[in-house]
Enzyme design. Structure first.
Site, PDB file in Angstrom:
ATOM      1  N   ASP A 188       0.762  -1.427  -0.055  1.00 14.28           N
ATOM      2  CA  ASP A 188      -0.157  -0.063   0.030  1.00 14.28           C
ATOM      3  C   ASP A 188       0.823   1.246  -0.213  1.00 14.28           C
ATOM      4  O   ASP A 188       0.700   2.335  -0.821  1.00 14.28           O
ATOM      5  CB  ASP A 188      -0.998   0.113   1.162  1.00 14.28           C
ATOM      6  CG  ASP A 188      -2.165  -1.131   1.019  1.00 14.28           C
ATOM      7  OD1 ASP A 188      -1.997  -1.619  -0.029  1.00 14.28           O
ATOM      8  OD2 ASP A 188      -2.898  -0.969   1.888  1.00 14.28           O
ATOM      9  N   ARG A 236       0.526   5.827  16.918  1.00 14.86           N
ATOM     10  CA  ARG A 236       0.279   6.845  15.854  1.00 14.86           C
ATOM     11  C   ARG A 236       0.565   8.155  16.126  1.00 14.86           C
ATOM     12  O   ARG A 236       1.157   8.633  15.288  1.00 14.86           O
ATOM     13  CB  ARG A 236      -1.325   7.028  15.531  1.00 14.86           C
ATOM     14  CG  ARG A 236      -1.787   5.614  14.902  1.00 14.86           C
ATOM     15  CD  ARG A 236      -0.909   4.943  14.220  1.00 14.86           C
ATOM     16  NE  ARG A 236      -1.437   3.553  13.677  1.00 14.86           N
ATOM     17  CZ  ARG A 236      -0.695   2.631  13.133  1.00 14.86           C
ATOM     18  NH1 ARG A 236       0.588   2.481  13.692  1.00 14.86           N
ATOM     19  NH2 ARG A 236      -1.235   1.581  12.392  1.00 14.86           N
ATOM     20  N   ASP A 280      -7.091   5.484  12.102  1.00 16.38           N
ATOM     21  CA  ASP A 280      -5.569   6.061  12.257  1.00 16.38           C
ATOM     22  C   ASP A 280      -5.465   7.403  11.516  1.00 16.38           C
ATOM     23  O   ASP A 280      -4.635   8.225  11.706  1.00 16.38           O
ATOM     24  CB  ASP A 280      -4.658   5.301  11.562  1.00 16.38           C
ATOM     25  CG  ASP A 280      -4.166   4.062  12.659  1.00 16.38           C
ATOM     26  OD1 ASP A 280      -4.443   4.273  13.650  1.00 16.38           O
ATOM     27  OD2 ASP A 280      -3.959   2.889  11.892  1.00 16.38           O
TER      28      ASP A 280
END
Length: 407
Positions: free
Chosen positions: A17, A97, A126
């Site tokens: 990705d 994160r 996220d």
């Protein structure tokens, strides 16, 4: 907008990705891309990410070992609050994160980049966590979220794009991946595909970090964790750095099947999702920290912390680590930890972590008060009568009013 972007810092894993995103950024924005890969203890070799980035012509490739900072400045402060989201989730993905986003912003500032970019989808939490962190740390920074911009809507379209642009595809990527995995030193999370239906038990092969509790050793393992001012500092008398300590607890907990969680949670963006989480070391730390607090915190402190914890957990889950309210709560939590020092002994056995002993030089536990024998500290049992009488006064008044009203 694309013409205004000259340089972007991309959160880059080297997977399919983010490799597609890297190429897409180059094509769409005609800009220079700086890649940033964070080692948070995910257990993967990170050098292949460097080689892939080089293949795309990237000149500025950042790979950073953030394990110690992650545990010391994010995981440990969170565990001082005994933080769990919706009563169960130890926030393994959520707490990682803000650190990744913080470094994205810092690298953008160092390199004079106009924007940062991430690979979070438009359905997940996220994206919110990355972007709220960026807002808090640099309100001028632009954020590029390809999943919200491009027209690649299916796995097939992504694979076709990869083939057209000669992006390497792992052999198993041509079929449907059985599930998606996110990992760091605190936990492993598995979601999607075979896990999407919450009515179907998770297959045995999904677990990454823990053995099946039924197949764990038949003999318990006893460990002692040392604490100083709310943070763990040693295991069985051996002083360890934050990352080394959590790594050791992961090994011990994983061996005994500790820390598995099959959870349906409420995402901040409004949908429910099902995931299998494994947090062996974190589960031990939660149990142990509560153990040392049980003898070092006053009742008022402990109960106030428990009242505030769900709010604190929600702030982290929703992406507000860098916010004034989280700072306020952290200051209160840290104040409570001044005397949380001592040792906790924990038994690990077939999926459970149980406190079996605890001691502290600052213990509030007074054996002379609680003993069933005659204590050295004067305690007049008759005092309890007045205590109960005063607390019962309003109940008697309430009951008398109700009886009168029913006549």
């Amino acid at each position: 907008m694309a013409n205004n972007i000259k340089k972007v810092v991309l959160a880059y894993s080297g997977g399919l990705d983010t490799s597609i995103i890297l190429k897409w950024l180059q094509e769409t924005y005609q800009c220079e891309v700086v890649t940033f890969t964070a080692d948070l203890g995910q257990g993967e070799e990170l050098e292949p990410a460097r080689k892939k980035a080089e293949m795309f012509g990237i000149k500025d490739i950042r790979i950073e070992d953030l394990r110690e900072e992650f545990v010391r400045d994010f995981v440990f402060p969170m565990f001082r609050a005994n933080t769990v989201y919706e009563g169960q989730y130890l926030l393994g993905t959520s707490i990682a994160r803000p650190l990744i986003a913080k470094r994205l912003v810092e690298i953008a500032q160092e390199t004079g980049a106009d924007a940062i970019s991430h690979g979070a989808t438009g359905k997940g939490n996220d994206q919110v966590r990355f972007e709220l962190t960026a807002n808090a740390l640099d309100p001028s920074i632009k954020v590029i979220a390809p999943w919200r911009e491009w027209d690649l809507r299916s796995r097939t379209q992504l694979l076709d794009y990869a083939e057209r642009n000669q992006i390497p595809i792992a052999k198993d990527k041509r079929g449907e991946a059985p599930f998606s995995v996110d990992a760091n030193l605190l936990h492993t999370s598995s979601e999607g595909m075979v896990l999407e239906d919450p009515a179907v038990p998770a297959p045995d092969y999904v677990a990454q970090r823990t053995v099946d509790p039924e197949k764990a050793p038949d003999t318990p393992e006893i460990i002692t964790i040392g604490y100083e001012k709310g943070d763990p500092v040693s295991i069985n008398g051996e002083t360890l750095s934050p990352a080394a300590l959590l790594t050791r607890l992961n090994e011990l907990g994983g061996k005994h099947g500790v820390g598995r969680l099959d959870l349906v949670e409420n995402r901040f963006v409004g949908m429910k999702s099902r995931g299998l989480y494994e947090t062996p070391g974190g589960t031990i730390l939660l149990v142990a920290h509560r153990g040392i607090e049980s003898i070092t915190l006053d009742r008022g402190e402990a109960h106030l912390k428990d009242e505030l914890m769900p709010k604190y957990a929600e702030l982290i889950y929703n992406g507000f680590w860098f916010s004034p309210e989280r700072d306020m709560l952290q200051a209160l939590i840290d104040q409570s930890q001044h005397y949380v020092t001592g040792e906790v002994t924990v038994k690990l056995y077939k999926g459970s972590a149980t406190v079996i002993a605890r001691s502290s030089p600052h213990s509030l536990y007074n054996m002379d008060l609680v003993t069933f024998e005659e204590g050295a500290v004067a305690y007049d049992h008759k005092d309890a009568a007045g205590f109960i009488r005063l607390n019962g006064l309003r109940l008697k008044t309430w009951a008398a009013r109700n009886q009168k009203a029913r006549r």
